[in-house]
Design a protein around this motif. Structure first.
Motif, PDB file in Angstrom:
ATOM      1  N   ASP A   1      -6.104   9.757  10.219  1.00  0.00           N
ATOM      2  CA  ASP A   1      -7.069   9.661  11.316  1.00  0.00           C
ATOM      3  C   ASP A   1      -6.421   8.789  12.379  1.00  0.00           C
ATOM      4  O   ASP A   1      -6.226   7.584  12.163  1.00  0.00           O
ATOM      5  CB  ASP A   1      -8.366   9.013  10.825  1.00  0.00           C
TER       6      ASP A   1
ATOM      7  N   TRP B   1      -3.160   4.850   9.309  1.00  0.00           N
ATOM      8  CA  TRP B   1      -2.812   5.418   8.010  1.00  0.00           C
ATOM      9  C   TRP B   1      -3.181   4.504   6.853  1.00  0.00           C
ATOM     10  O   TRP B   1      -3.499   4.947   5.756  1.00  0.00           O
ATOM     11  CB  TRP B   1      -1.312   5.732   7.959  1.00  0.00           C
TER      12      TRP B   1
ATOM     13  N   ARG C   1      -8.194   5.436  13.116  1.00  0.00           N
ATOM     14  CA  ARG C   1      -8.299   4.425  12.052  1.00  0.00           C
ATOM     15  C   ARG C   1      -6.934   3.987  11.537  1.00  0.00           C
ATOM     16  O   ARG C   1      -6.792   2.914  10.947  1.00  0.00           O
ATOM     17  CB  ARG C   1      -9.129   4.970  10.883  1.00  0.00           C
TER      18      ARG C   1
ATOM     19  N   ALA D   1      -5.711   2.524   6.399  1.00  0.00           N
ATOM     20  CA  ALA D   1      -7.135   2.275   6.134  1.00  0.00           C
ATOM     21  C   ALA D   1      -7.603   2.869   4.810  1.00  0.00           C
ATOM     22  O   ALA D   1      -8.395   2.244   4.088  1.00  0.00           O
ATOM     23  CB  ALA D   1      -7.971   2.828   7.282  1.00  0.00           C
ATOM     24  N   ASP D   2      -7.141   4.053   4.480  1.00  0.00           N
ATOM     25  CA  ASP D   2      -7.621   4.726   3.270  1.00  0.00           C
ATOM     26  C   ASP D   2      -6.659   4.609   2.088  1.00  0.00           C
ATOM     27  O   ASP D   2      -6.884   5.218   1.044  1.00  0.00           O
ATOM     28  CB  ASP D   2      -7.889   6.203   3.571  1.00  0.00           C
ATOM     29  N   MET D   3      -5.581   3.842   2.246  1.00  0.00           N
ATOM     30  CA  MET D   3      -4.642   3.669   1.139  1.00  0.00           C
ATOM     31  C   MET D   3      -5.159   2.612   0.167  1.00  0.00           C
ATOM     32  O   MET D   3      -5.609   1.550   0.594  1.00  0.00           O
ATOM     33  CB  MET D   3      -3.265   3.233   1.649  1.00  0.00           C
ATOM     34  N   PRO D   4      -5.093   2.871  -1.140  1.00  0.00           N
ATOM     35  CA  PRO D   4      -5.508   1.849  -2.105  1.00  0.00           C
ATOM     36  C   PRO D   4      -4.575   0.646  -2.073  1.00  0.00           C
ATOM     37  O   PRO D   4      -3.376   0.773  -1.846  1.00  0.00           O
ATOM     38  CB  PRO D   4      -5.420   2.588  -3.449  1.00  0.00           C
TER      39      PRO D   4
ATOM     40  N   LYS E   1      -1.848  16.865  -2.175  1.00  0.00           N
ATOM     41  CA  LYS E   1      -2.640  16.331  -1.066  1.00  0.00           C
ATOM     42  C   LYS E   1      -1.742  16.001   0.117  1.00  0.00           C
ATOM     43  O   LYS E   1      -0.838  15.185   0.007  1.00  0.00           O
ATOM     44  CB  LYS E   1      -3.404  15.095  -1.523  1.00  0.00           C
TER      45      LYS E   1
ATOM     46  N   SER F   1       0.516   3.737  -3.202  1.00  0.00           N
ATOM     47  CA  SER F   1      -0.224   4.984  -2.967  1.00  0.00           C
ATOM     48  C   SER F   1       0.639   6.225  -3.139  1.00  0.00           C
ATOM     49  O   SER F   1       0.128   7.286  -3.508  1.00  0.00           O
ATOM     50  CB  SER F   1      -0.855   4.973  -1.574  1.00  0.00           C
TER      51      SER F   1
ATOM     52  N   LYS G   1       0.824  -1.205   0.000  1.00  0.00           N
ATOM     53  CA  LYS G   1       0.000   0.000   0.000  1.00  0.00           C
ATOM     54  C   LYS G   1       0.862   1.260   0.000  1.00  0.00           C
ATOM     55  O   LYS G   1       0.587   2.220  -0.740  1.00  0.00           O
ATOM     56  CB  LYS G   1      -0.920  -0.003   1.222  1.00  0.00           C
TER      57      LYS G   1
END
Length: 320
Positions: free
Chosen positions: A192, A197, A195, A199-202, A187, A175, A171
Protein backbone atom coordinates in the motif's frame (compact mmCIF):
# COMPACT_ATOMS: atom_id res chain seq x y z
CA UNK A 1 39.88 -16.58 9.30
CA UNK A 2 37.93 -14.01 7.30
CA UNK A 3 40.01 -10.95 6.38
CA UNK A 4 38.78 -7.57 5.15
CA UNK A 5 40.22 -4.98 2.78
CA UNK A 6 39.30 -2.43 0.13
CA UNK A 7 39.66 -2.94 -3.64
CA UNK A 8 39.61 -0.21 -6.29
CA UNK A 9 37.88 -1.39 -9.46
CA UNK A 10 35.65 -0.09 -12.25
CA UNK A 11 35.77 3.46 -10.88
CA UNK A 12 34.53 2.51 -7.37
CA UNK A 13 36.05 1.31 -4.11
CA UNK A 14 34.63 -1.99 -2.86
CA UNK A 15 34.97 -3.53 0.57
CA UNK A 16 35.64 -7.27 0.40
CA UNK A 17 35.79 -10.14 2.87
CA UNK A 18 37.95 -13.12 1.93
CA UNK A 19 39.17 -16.46 3.20
CA UNK A 20 41.04 -19.42 1.76
CA UNK A 21 43.39 -20.23 -1.10
CA UNK A 22 42.68 -21.88 -4.42
CA UNK A 23 40.28 -21.20 -7.30
CA UNK A 24 38.42 -17.93 -6.76
CA UNK A 25 34.73 -18.01 -5.79
CA UNK A 26 33.02 -14.60 -5.86
CA UNK A 27 29.96 -14.47 -3.57
CA UNK A 28 27.41 -11.76 -4.41
CA UNK A 29 24.79 -10.74 -1.84
CA UNK A 30 21.30 -9.38 -2.42
CA UNK A 31 18.89 -6.86 -0.85
CA UNK A 32 18.92 -5.80 1.93
CA UNK A 33 22.17 -7.55 2.78
CA UNK A 34 25.97 -7.30 2.77
CA UNK A 35 29.05 -9.49 2.54
CA UNK A 36 27.94 -10.94 5.91
CA UNK A 37 25.13 -12.93 4.28
CA UNK A 38 27.83 -15.43 3.23
CA UNK A 39 29.41 -15.86 6.68
CA UNK A 40 28.32 -19.52 6.81
CA UNK A 41 30.07 -20.22 3.50
CA UNK A 42 33.59 -18.87 4.06
CA UNK A 43 34.97 -21.65 6.27
CA UNK A 44 33.54 -24.61 4.35
CA UNK A 45 34.63 -23.19 0.98
CA UNK A 46 38.13 -22.49 2.29
CA UNK A 47 38.35 -25.97 3.81
CA UNK A 48 37.32 -27.42 0.44
CA UNK A 49 40.25 -25.68 -1.27
CA UNK A 50 38.66 -22.52 -2.62
CA UNK A 51 39.33 -18.80 -2.21
CA UNK A 52 36.03 -17.24 -1.13
CA UNK A 53 35.59 -13.49 -1.68
CA UNK A 54 32.40 -11.59 -0.85
CA UNK A 55 32.19 -7.87 -1.64
CA UNK A 56 29.80 -5.31 -0.33
CA UNK A 57 28.44 -4.50 -3.77
CA UNK A 58 28.22 -0.87 -4.89
CA UNK A 59 25.66 1.05 -2.84
CA UNK A 60 26.07 -1.26 0.16
CA UNK A 61 28.05 -1.41 3.40
CA UNK A 62 31.53 0.06 3.30
CA UNK A 63 31.67 0.18 -0.49
CA UNK A 64 31.17 3.31 -2.58
CA UNK A 65 27.64 4.49 -3.30
CA UNK A 66 27.56 6.71 -6.40
CA UNK A 67 24.92 9.44 -6.39
CA UNK A 68 23.62 8.91 -9.94
CA UNK A 69 20.75 6.41 -10.20
CA UNK A 70 21.99 5.18 -13.58
CA UNK A 71 25.33 4.21 -12.01
CA UNK A 72 23.62 1.04 -10.76
CA UNK A 73 22.74 -0.57 -14.08
CA UNK A 74 23.38 -4.26 -14.67
CA UNK A 75 26.36 -3.34 -16.88
CA UNK A 76 27.95 -1.41 -14.02
CA UNK A 77 27.32 -4.31 -11.63
CA UNK A 78 28.79 -6.90 -13.99
CA UNK A 79 31.69 -4.52 -14.59
CA UNK A 80 32.36 -4.47 -10.87
CA UNK A 81 32.59 -8.27 -10.79
CA UNK A 82 34.86 -8.39 -13.83
CA UNK A 83 37.08 -5.68 -12.34
CA UNK A 84 37.13 -7.42 -8.97
CA UNK A 85 38.27 -10.72 -10.50
CA UNK A 86 41.07 -8.91 -12.30
CA UNK A 87 42.03 -6.82 -9.24
CA UNK A 88 42.37 -10.06 -7.27
CA UNK A 89 44.94 -11.23 -9.80
CA UNK A 90 42.75 -13.84 -11.47
CA UNK A 91 41.60 -14.43 -15.04
CA UNK A 92 38.60 -16.60 -14.17
CA UNK A 93 36.33 -17.26 -11.21
CA UNK A 94 33.26 -19.10 -10.07
CA UNK A 95 30.46 -16.60 -9.51
CA UNK A 96 27.70 -17.27 -6.98
CA UNK A 97 24.83 -14.91 -6.26
CA UNK A 98 21.77 -14.71 -4.02
CA UNK A 99 18.70 -12.50 -4.58
CA UNK A 100 19.94 -9.44 -6.55
CA UNK A 101 23.39 -11.03 -6.56
CA UNK A 102 21.98 -13.86 -8.67
CA UNK A 103 21.07 -11.69 -11.70
CA UNK A 104 24.54 -10.13 -11.43
CA UNK A 105 26.09 -13.61 -11.39
CA UNK A 106 23.92 -14.87 -14.27
CA UNK A 107 24.65 -11.76 -16.36
CA UNK A 108 28.39 -12.03 -15.64
CA UNK A 109 28.28 -15.56 -17.04
CA UNK A 110 26.15 -14.41 -19.98
CA UNK A 111 28.23 -11.34 -20.91
CA UNK A 112 31.71 -12.60 -19.98
CA UNK A 113 31.68 -16.40 -20.22
CA UNK A 114 35.43 -16.28 -20.84
CA UNK A 115 35.90 -15.23 -17.19
CA UNK A 116 33.42 -17.59 -15.52
CA UNK A 117 34.33 -21.17 -14.61
CA UNK A 118 30.82 -21.85 -13.33
CA UNK A 119 27.83 -19.91 -12.05
CA UNK A 120 25.33 -20.57 -9.27
CA UNK A 121 22.19 -18.63 -8.43
CA UNK A 122 20.17 -18.80 -5.21
CA UNK A 123 16.51 -17.74 -5.14
CA UNK A 124 16.48 -15.88 -8.48
CA UNK A 125 16.68 -18.03 -11.64
CA UNK A 126 18.60 -17.08 -14.79
CA UNK A 127 17.75 -13.76 -16.44
CA UNK A 128 15.80 -14.80 -19.49
CA UNK A 129 14.73 -11.42 -20.80
CA UNK A 130 10.98 -10.77 -20.94
CA UNK A 131 9.01 -9.13 -23.72
CA UNK A 132 8.36 -5.83 -21.91
CA UNK A 133 10.07 -3.59 -19.33
CA UNK A 134 9.63 -5.21 -15.89
CA UNK A 135 8.61 -2.10 -13.92
CA UNK A 136 6.02 -1.23 -16.52
CA UNK A 137 4.78 -4.83 -16.63
CA UNK A 138 4.37 -5.08 -12.85
CA UNK A 139 2.77 -1.64 -12.66
CA UNK A 140 0.17 -2.74 -15.18
CA UNK A 141 -0.38 -6.15 -13.55
CA UNK A 142 -0.71 -5.00 -9.94
CA UNK A 143 -1.87 -1.39 -10.24
CA UNK A 144 1.42 0.04 -9.01
CA UNK A 145 1.37 -1.97 -5.77
CA UNK A 146 4.16 -4.45 -6.54
CA UNK A 147 7.15 -3.70 -4.32
CA UNK A 148 9.44 -2.93 -7.29
CA UNK A 149 7.16 -0.04 -8.18
CA UNK A 150 7.10 1.18 -4.58
CA UNK A 151 10.91 1.12 -4.51
CA UNK A 152 10.97 3.10 -7.76
CA UNK A 153 9.38 6.15 -6.08
CA UNK A 154 12.32 8.50 -5.32
CA UNK A 155 13.04 8.84 -1.62
CA UNK A 156 9.92 7.04 -0.37
CA UNK A 157 11.14 3.56 0.60
CA UNK A 158 14.50 5.14 1.47
CA UNK A 159 12.85 7.18 4.22
CA UNK A 160 10.59 4.38 5.45
CA UNK A 161 13.43 1.89 5.95
CA UNK A 162 15.90 4.42 7.41
CA UNK A 163 13.45 5.66 10.06
CA UNK A 164 14.28 2.62 12.23
CA UNK A 165 16.86 0.59 10.35
CA UNK A 166 17.16 -2.26 12.85
CA UNK A 167 13.41 -2.83 13.02
CA UNK A 168 13.09 -2.63 9.24
CA UNK A 169 15.77 -5.28 8.74
CA UNK A 170 14.36 -7.51 11.49
CA UNK A 171 10.96 -7.41 9.82
CA UNK A 172 12.42 -8.01 6.35
CA UNK A 173 14.40 -11.05 7.37
CA UNK A 174 11.70 -12.65 9.46
CA UNK A 175 8.77 -12.06 7.11
CA UNK A 176 10.57 -13.49 4.06
CA UNK A 177 11.96 -16.50 5.93
CA UNK A 178 10.58 -19.98 6.08
CA UNK A 179 10.04 -19.48 9.83
CA UNK A 180 7.35 -16.80 9.51
CA UNK A 181 3.88 -18.08 10.48
CA UNK A 182 1.88 -18.89 7.39
CA UNK A 183 4.87 -18.34 5.09
CA UNK A 184 3.37 -18.59 1.63
CA UNK A 185 5.60 -18.56 -1.43
CA UNK A 186 2.59 -17.83 -3.63
CA UNK A 187 1.70 -14.52 -1.96
CA UNK A 188 2.87 -11.61 -4.09
CA UNK A 189 4.74 -8.80 -2.25
CA UNK A 190 2.27 -5.95 -2.73
CA UNK A 191 2.56 -2.62 -0.94
CA UNK A 192 0.00 0.00 0.00
CA UNK A 193 1.95 3.07 -1.18
CA UNK A 194 0.36 5.26 1.48
CA UNK A 195 1.07 2.94 4.44
CA UNK A 196 4.44 1.62 3.25
CA UNK A 197 5.79 -1.92 3.15
CA UNK A 198 6.73 -2.43 6.78
CA UNK A 199 3.28 -1.73 8.22
CA UNK A 200 1.92 -5.23 7.64
CA UNK A 201 5.15 -7.17 8.21
CA UNK A 202 5.27 -9.26 11.41
CA UNK A 203 7.85 -8.19 13.98
CA UNK A 204 9.06 -11.31 15.81
CA UNK A 205 9.52 -11.43 19.56
CA UNK A 206 12.52 -13.70 19.00
CA UNK A 207 14.67 -14.17 15.91
CA UNK A 208 15.03 -17.53 14.14
CA UNK A 209 18.05 -19.60 15.22
CA UNK A 210 19.84 -18.98 11.94
CA UNK A 211 19.63 -15.16 12.27
CA UNK A 212 21.09 -13.97 15.58
CA UNK A 213 21.05 -10.58 17.29
CA UNK A 214 24.75 -10.30 16.37
CA UNK A 215 23.86 -10.90 12.71
CA UNK A 216 21.23 -8.18 12.94
CA UNK A 217 23.71 -5.80 14.58
CA UNK A 218 26.23 -6.36 11.78
CA UNK A 219 23.60 -5.86 9.11
CA UNK A 220 22.19 -2.74 10.77
CA UNK A 221 25.65 -1.18 10.89
CA UNK A 222 26.11 -1.84 7.16
CA UNK A 223 23.04 0.33 6.44
CA UNK A 224 24.16 3.21 8.67
CA UNK A 225 24.42 5.41 5.56
CA UNK A 226 20.91 4.59 4.40
CA UNK A 227 19.21 2.50 1.74
CA UNK A 228 19.31 4.73 -1.35
CA UNK A 229 22.26 3.05 -3.06
CA UNK A 230 20.69 -0.37 -2.58
CA UNK A 231 17.27 0.82 -3.79
CA UNK A 232 18.84 2.34 -6.89
CA UNK A 233 19.36 -1.20 -8.17
CA UNK A 234 15.58 -1.54 -8.48
CA UNK A 235 15.31 1.86 -10.15
CA UNK A 236 17.33 0.45 -13.05
CA UNK A 237 15.09 -2.51 -13.85
CA UNK A 238 13.60 -0.96 -16.99
CA UNK A 239 16.98 0.49 -17.96
CA UNK A 240 18.52 -2.98 -17.63
CA UNK A 241 15.83 -4.37 -19.92
CA UNK A 242 16.81 -1.79 -22.54
CA UNK A 243 20.55 -2.33 -22.11
CA UNK A 244 20.32 -6.11 -22.47
CA UNK A 245 18.34 -6.03 -25.73
CA UNK A 246 21.37 -7.32 -27.71
CA UNK A 247 21.23 -10.55 -25.69
CA UNK A 248 17.55 -11.27 -26.29
CA UNK A 249 17.17 -15.04 -26.60
CA UNK A 250 20.67 -15.76 -25.29
CA UNK A 251 21.23 -18.40 -22.62
CA UNK A 252 23.91 -19.01 -20.02
CA UNK A 253 26.24 -21.65 -21.41
CA UNK A 254 28.69 -22.02 -18.52
CA UNK A 255 28.22 -24.84 -15.97
CA UNK A 256 25.33 -23.75 -13.75
CA UNK A 257 23.52 -24.53 -10.51
CA UNK A 258 20.20 -23.16 -9.23
CA UNK A 259 18.95 -23.48 -5.62
CA UNK A 260 15.77 -22.11 -4.05
CA UNK A 261 13.46 -22.54 -1.07
CA UNK A 262 9.90 -23.78 -1.37
CA UNK A 263 8.73 -20.93 0.93
CA UNK A 264 10.63 -18.21 -0.92
CA UNK A 265 8.23 -15.70 -2.54
CA UNK A 266 10.66 -14.75 -5.33
CA UNK A 267 10.47 -18.04 -7.31
CA UNK A 268 6.68 -17.59 -7.23
CA UNK A 269 6.73 -14.21 -9.01
CA UNK A 270 4.53 -14.14 -12.14
CA UNK A 271 5.95 -16.43 -14.80
CA UNK A 272 8.83 -17.68 -12.63
CA UNK A 273 7.45 -21.12 -11.65
CA UNK A 274 7.03 -21.94 -15.35
CA UNK A 275 10.55 -20.72 -16.04
CA UNK A 276 12.01 -22.91 -13.29
CA UNK A 277 10.27 -25.97 -14.72
CA UNK A 278 11.84 -25.28 -18.10
CA UNK A 279 15.37 -24.59 -16.84
CA UNK A 280 16.75 -28.06 -17.65
CA UNK A 281 15.71 -27.53 -21.28
CA UNK A 282 16.70 -23.85 -21.45
CA UNK A 283 20.15 -24.16 -19.89
CA UNK A 284 22.48 -26.47 -21.79
CA UNK A 285 24.95 -26.83 -18.92
CA UNK A 286 22.70 -26.97 -15.85
CA UNK A 287 24.50 -29.59 -13.77
CA UNK A 288 21.46 -30.94 -11.91
CA UNK A 289 17.73 -30.36 -11.56
CA UNK A 290 16.98 -27.12 -9.68
CA UNK A 291 17.49 -27.88 -5.98
CA UNK A 292 14.35 -27.02 -3.97
CA UNK A 293 14.91 -26.81 -0.20
CA UNK A 294 11.88 -27.81 1.88
CA UNK A 295 10.77 -25.27 4.48
CA UNK A 296 13.31 -22.72 3.31
CA UNK A 297 12.36 -19.10 2.72
CA UNK A 298 14.19 -16.37 0.86
CA UNK A 299 17.50 -16.26 2.77
CA UNK A 300 18.73 -19.49 1.22
CA UNK A 301 22.39 -19.74 2.27
CA UNK A 302 21.64 -18.45 5.77
CA UNK A 303 18.54 -20.55 6.46
CA UNK A 304 20.01 -23.78 5.05
CA UNK A 305 23.82 -23.38 5.18
CA UNK A 306 24.69 -27.08 5.42
CA UNK A 307 22.62 -28.05 2.37
CA UNK A 308 23.72 -25.02 0.35
CA UNK A 309 27.39 -25.56 1.21
CA UNK A 310 27.24 -29.23 0.25
CA UNK A 311 25.59 -28.46 -3.08
CA UNK A 312 27.97 -25.59 -3.84
CA UNK A 313 31.11 -27.56 -3.00
CA UNK A 314 29.93 -30.55 -5.04
CA UNK A 315 29.22 -28.24 -7.98
CA UNK A 316 32.46 -26.22 -7.73
CA UNK A 317 34.57 -29.35 -7.32
CA UNK A 318 32.96 -30.98 -10.35
CA UNK A 319 33.71 -27.88 -12.43
CA UNK A 320 37.37 -27.66 -11.33
Amino acid sequence: MVEHRMIDTNGVRLHIAEEGEGPLVVLLHGFPESWHSWHHQFGPLADAGFRAVAPDQRGYGRSDRPDAVDAYSILHLVGDVVGLIQALGEEKAYVVGHDWGAPVAWHTALLRPDMVRGVAGLSVPPPFRGTEPPLAAMDKRFGGRFYWNYFNRPGVADAEFAKDTRTALRKFFYSASGDAPGADAGKQPLVDPERGWLADMPDPEALPEWFTEDDLDTLTESFSKGFTGALNWYRNLDRNWELTAPWQGSVVTRPALYIYGDRDPVPAFPGTPELIERLPDLMPNLRREPLKLAGCGHWTQQERPAEVNAALIEFLTACS
